[in-house]
Design an enzyme around this catalytic site. Structure first.
Site, short mmCIF file in Angstrom:
data_model
loop_
_atom_site.label_atom_id
_atom_site.label_comp_id
_atom_site.label_asym_id
_atom_site.label_seq_id
_atom_site.Cartn_x
_atom_site.Cartn_y
_atom_site.Cartn_z
N HIS A 72 59.39 -63.28 32.25
CA HIS A 72 59.97 -64.43 31.55
C HIS A 72 61.46 -64.20 31.34
CE1 HIS A 72 56.29 -66.56 29.68
NE2 HIS A 72 55.91 -65.91 30.75
N TYR A 196 58.46 -70.14 19.94
CA TYR A 196 58.45 -69.69 18.54
C TYR A 196 58.80 -70.93 17.70
CZ TYR A 196 58.38 -64.70 19.80
OH TYR A 196 58.03 -63.44 20.26
N PRO A 288 54.92 -58.62 13.69
CA PRO A 288 54.87 -58.85 15.13
C PRO A 288 55.84 -59.91 15.68
CG PRO A 288 52.94 -59.80 14.06
CD PRO A 288 53.68 -59.05 13.01
N LYS A 292 57.75 -56.03 18.94
CA LYS A 292 58.34 -54.70 19.14
C LYS A 292 57.37 -53.51 19.04
CE LYS A 292 62.49 -55.63 20.14
NZ LYS A 292 62.07 -56.23 21.41
N TYR A 380 65.55 -58.81 21.83
CA TYR A 380 64.22 -59.24 22.26
C TYR A 380 63.82 -58.57 23.58
CZ TYR A 380 60.16 -62.27 22.67
OH TYR A 380 58.88 -62.73 22.76
P1 FAD Z 1 47.12 -48.08 18.51
O1 FAD Z 1 47.17 -49.07 19.60
O2 FAD Z 1 46.70 -48.53 17.16
O3 FAD Z 1 46.21 -46.89 18.99
C1 FAD Z 1 45.72 -45.89 18.12
C2 FAD Z 1 44.41 -45.36 18.64
O4 FAD Z 1 43.97 -44.30 17.80
C3 FAD Z 1 43.32 -46.41 18.61
O5 FAD Z 1 42.68 -46.48 19.86
C4 FAD Z 1 42.39 -45.94 17.50
O6 FAD Z 1 41.04 -46.32 17.73
C5 FAD Z 1 42.59 -44.44 17.56
N1 FAD Z 1 42.29 -43.76 16.30
C6 FAD Z 1 42.55 -44.17 15.03
N2 FAD Z 1 42.11 -43.27 14.14
C7 FAD Z 1 41.55 -42.26 14.85
C8 FAD Z 1 40.93 -41.05 14.48
N3 FAD Z 1 40.78 -40.72 13.20
N4 FAD Z 1 40.49 -40.23 15.46
C9 FAD Z 1 40.64 -40.55 16.77
N5 FAD Z 1 41.22 -41.71 17.18
C10 FAD Z 1 41.68 -42.55 16.22
N6 FAD Z 1 53.69 -55.08 19.92
C11 FAD Z 1 54.56 -55.43 20.91
O7 FAD Z 1 55.36 -54.59 21.36
N7 FAD Z 1 54.60 -56.70 21.43
C12 FAD Z 1 53.77 -57.66 20.98
O8 FAD Z 1 53.80 -58.77 21.54
C13 FAD Z 1 52.85 -57.33 19.89
N8 FAD Z 1 51.99 -58.25 19.41
C14 FAD Z 1 50.99 -57.84 18.55
C15 FAD Z 1 50.06 -58.76 18.15
C16 FAD Z 1 49.03 -58.38 17.31
C17 FAD Z 1 48.02 -59.41 16.90
C18 FAD Z 1 48.93 -57.04 16.86
C19 FAD Z 1 47.79 -56.59 15.95
C20 FAD Z 1 49.88 -56.12 17.23
C21 FAD Z 1 50.92 -56.50 18.08
N9 FAD Z 1 51.87 -55.58 18.50
C22 FAD Z 1 52.82 -55.98 19.41
C23 FAD Z 1 51.84 -54.20 18.03
C24 FAD Z 1 51.11 -53.27 19.00
O9 FAD Z 1 49.83 -53.76 19.31
C25 FAD Z 1 51.03 -51.87 18.40
O10 FAD Z 1 52.32 -51.50 17.96
C26 FAD Z 1 50.50 -50.84 19.40
O11 FAD Z 1 49.11 -50.98 19.54
C27 FAD Z 1 50.81 -49.40 18.96
O12 FAD Z 1 50.21 -48.48 19.84
P2 FAD Z 1 49.70 -47.07 19.34
O13 FAD Z 1 49.17 -46.39 20.54
O14 FAD Z 1 50.76 -46.44 18.53
O15 FAD Z 1 48.55 -47.40 18.29
C1 DHB Z 2 52.77 -62.08 21.62
C2 DHB Z 2 52.74 -61.34 20.45
C3 DHB Z 2 53.86 -61.29 19.65
O1 DHB Z 2 53.86 -60.57 18.52
C4 DHB Z 2 55.03 -61.97 20.01
O2 DHB Z 2 56.11 -61.91 19.20
C5 DHB Z 2 55.05 -62.70 21.19
C6 DHB Z 2 53.92 -62.75 22.00
C7 DHB Z 2 51.55 -62.12 22.47
O3 DHB Z 2 50.55 -61.52 22.07
O4 DHB Z 2 51.59 -62.75 23.54
#
Ligand code: FAD
Ligand code: DHB
Length: 386
Positions: A72, A196, A288, A292, A380
């Site tokens: 995009h 947005y 979110p 980021k 962004y």
């Molecule tokens: P996680 O993905 O949370 O992974 C952690 C892992 O550890 C999980 O698999 C969990 O099951 C495991 N775990 C937890 N506790 C234990 C334990 N005690 N023992 C063993 N394993 C364990 N970010 C963006 O950059 N762009 C976006 O568009 C965006 N949109 C989002 C939309 C939504 C609805 C949500 C909820 C989040 C969004 N985010 C976005 C944020 C992004 O999803 C997270 O920042 C990302 O998942 C972080 O990755 P991580 O590997 O640090 O943590």
């Molecule tokens: C999506 C999630 C976000 O948090 C955002 O700012 C833009 C897009 C997505 O899940 O597509």
């Protein structure tokens, strides 16, 4: 058993770290409490920064991302009855975002780890960290794993951060007085680019996953329950918040996933204690709106990989000692950007008419000043890595 790096969590941070370490000849074991099926289906982020895409491609795990991801070159800000495009190709030439589901990134990384004979264990119970100061080891289900270093990649609710003794970490936190209801629908996107939308009824976001699957978010009260949001109510609310410009009609379809996400900003300082290093959501959370969270997790893991490579290859600890400081600059920049995007686009119960006029005035500035729009665009798509 022993390994060089014990990694807790098979989210994007833990899996990418394991893969990048493997490319540097460093061994790791990933311990994940959920099943493989669960982590591969967990619907979350979708927006990958340019640097995140480049990192995955350079690491050899970007094949499907390049084929199926949707590049995009702009987003729309919609408010006051009009849409305003922020054109990345003009403001930040050569940089863009790619829309590709987080669970697809997770699937690609798991496949790469398993293909290379990597040790990724799912459904492990009661992971615990022992003596993180020196000679650390992990236990789970009666087994012991000795490690040189532990990487806490277990997200916001994991065990890593709480394993640090009280008083060592300082935390900074802000809760927002609303949540996001996110849905996935089997329907073609109604717009080519993300929208947005700021609306008096609350914020709405139109995103997508594929040409057949759309992703939407609605600002909802902080205690919202998906049970209060039957499909008809969701579509009615999305229409009310998005069908505000002439000629735009939202196509509806079958809703295949629903979830509510609380909104908070959170940072822990430092992101390390002894031989334990926190990465991704285990160390910081952003609201979110700026997309980021996943991208910051990738940025942390890049820094940690370089530091661990220096440590294991020539014994130097300088980069490891500076890990937290190196990460926190980008973390705080992303915190500010995410807070700024959130306050720019959401409604706050505490807002008075004065506050609403300020918000609209700022939106007018961002969409009419090239300097202001460039600030949005460069944050962004993601600031380049140092
Ligand atoms: P996680 O993905 O949370 O992974 C952690 C892992 O550890 C999980 O698999 C969990 O099951 C495991 N775990 C937890 N506790 C234990 C334990 N005690 N023992 C063993 N394993 C364990 N970010 C963006 O950059 N762009 C976006 O568009 C965006 N949109 C989002 C939309 C939504 C609805 C949500 C909820 C989040 C969004 N985010 C976005 C944020 C992004 O999803 C997270 O920042 C990302 O998942 C972080 O990755 P991580 O590997 O640090 O943590
Ligand atoms: C999506 C999630 C976000 O948090 C955002 O700012 C833009 C897009 C997505 O899940 O597509």
């Amino acid at each position: 058993m022993r390994t060089q790096v014990g990694i807790i969590g098979a989210g994007p941070a833990g899996l990418l770290l394991s893969h990048l370490l493997h490319l540097r000849g460093i061994s790791s074991v990933v311990l994940e409490k959920r099943s493989r099926d669960y982590v591969e289906r967990r619907v979350r982020a979708g927006v990958l920064e340019q640097g995140t895409v480049d990192t995955l491609v350079e690491a050899g795990v970007g094949g499907r991302l390049l084929r199926e991801g949707l590049p995009h070159h702009g987003i729309e800000l919609r408010y006051g009855g009009a849409g305003h495009r922020i054109p990345f190709e003009k403001l930040v030439p050569g940089r863009a975002i790619t829309v590709y589901g987080q669970q697809e990134v997770v699937k690609d990384l798991i496949a790469a780890r398993l293909e290379a004979g990597g040790d990724v264990r799912f459904e492990v119970e009661d992971v615990a960290i022992h003596s993180p100061e020196d000679r650390p080891y992990l236990t789970s289900g009666g087994e012991r794993l000795d490690c040189d270093v532990i990487a806490g990649c277990d997200g916001f609710h994991g065990v890593s951060r709480p394993s640090v003794p009280p008083g060592v970490l300082r935390t900074y936190e802000r809760d927002y007085p609303f949540a996001w209801l996110g849905i996935l629908a089997r329907v073609a996107p109604s717009s080519e680019e993300l929208i947005y939308a700021r609306n008096e009824r609350g914020f709405a976001l139109h995103s997508m996953r594929t040409p057949e699957i759309s992703r939407f978010y609605l600002q909802v009260p902080p205690d919202a329950d998906v049970a209060e949001w039957p499909d008809e109510r969701i579509w009615a609310e999305l229409k009310a918040r998005l069908e505000t410009v002439p000629g735009f009609a939202l196509t509806t379809g079958e809703i295949i996933e629903k979830g509510v996400t609380p909104m908070r900003g959170f940072v822990t300082e430092p992101m390390q204690y002894g031989r334990l290093y926190l990465a991704g959501d285990a160390a910081h959370i952003v609201p979110p709106t700026g997309a980021k969270g996943l991208n910051l997790a990738v940025a942390d893991v890049r820094v940690l990989t370089e530091a661990l490579a220096a440590f294991f290859h020539d014994g130097s600890t300088g980069l490891l000692d500076g890990y937290s400081e190196a990460c926190l600059k980008r973390v705080w920049r992303a915190q500010h950007f995410s807070w700024w995007m959130t306050t720019l686009l959401h409604t706050f119960d505490s807002d008075d008419d004065y506050g609403r006029r300020l918000q609209l005035s700022h939106l007018d500035y961002v969409t009419s000043s090239e300097a202001a729009a460039t600030t949005l665009a460069e944050n962004y798509v993601g600031l380049p890595f140092p």
